[in-house]
Design a protein around this motif. Sequence first.
Motif, PDB file in Angstrom:
ATOM      1  N   GLN A  46      46.003  37.668  40.317  1.00 42.37           N
ATOM      2  CA  GLN A  46      46.537  38.860  39.648  1.00 42.37           C
ATOM      3  C   GLN A  46      45.433  39.876  39.405  1.00 42.37           C
ATOM      4  N   HIS A  47      44.253  39.408  39.043  1.00 40.02           N
ATOM      5  CA  HIS A  47      43.132  40.316  38.808  1.00 40.02           C
ATOM      6  C   HIS A  47      42.716  41.009  40.110  1.00 40.02           C
ATOM      7  N   LYS A  90      44.606  41.691  42.601  1.00 38.94           N
ATOM      8  CA  LYS A  90      45.639  42.702  42.878  1.00 38.94           C
ATOM      9  C   LYS A  90      45.442  43.931  41.997  1.00 38.94           C
ATOM     10  N   TYR A  91      45.033  43.721  40.761  1.00 35.67           N
ATOM     11  CA  TYR A  91      44.760  44.826  39.848  1.00 35.67           C
ATOM     12  C   TYR A  91      43.577  45.653  40.362  1.00 35.67           C
ATOM     13  N   SER A 110      44.615  47.778  43.188  1.00 39.72           N
ATOM     14  CA  SER A 110      45.369  48.966  42.758  1.00 39.72           C
ATOM     15  C   SER A 110      44.428  50.057  42.251  1.00 39.72           C
ATOM     16  N   LEU A 111      43.356  49.673  41.568  1.00 40.33           N
ATOM     17  CA  LEU A 111      42.384  50.661  41.085  1.00 40.33           C
ATOM     18  C   LEU A 111      41.678  51.343  42.255  1.00 40.33           C
ATOM     19  N   GLU A 115      42.046  39.054  48.080  1.00 36.65           N
ATOM     20  CA  GLU A 115      43.414  38.634  47.759  1.00 36.65           C
ATOM     21  C   GLU A 115      43.833  37.454  48.628  1.00 36.65           C
TER      22      GLU A 115
END
Length: 116
Positions: A38-39, A41-42, A45-46, A77
């Motif tokens: 999840q991190h 993926k975060y 996104s940034l 990922e």
Amino acid sequence: MLFYQYMQDNSEKITFEAIDKPECNLTDNMAPLKAALQHEKYVTSLINDIYSAANDVKDFRTMQLLDWFVKEQGEEEKNASDLITKMELFGSDSKGLYMLNSEMGARTYSAPSLVL
């Protein structure tokens, strides 16, 4: 450090601030792996947001820098996802877990360089 170097090379002011401690409830052996995915993926996104902003103002030099990060995040990922899959398959078997630990221990890191 690549962002730091890039900003220095472009005469940008750099300010470091405190980062809040992450909040996570790790309830089992899979929780850290899922949180890591999840991190990643975060972070992706940034990077995508920065890339989009650079594209909007036609900042091609920054886009070129970010190309490396876009590729790297794809790899990160995939690595995180693959590790979850391997743990789901082998994590409850001590021999499988030992082999997975050996595989992870054999990985090597080579630092990227910023050459524009």
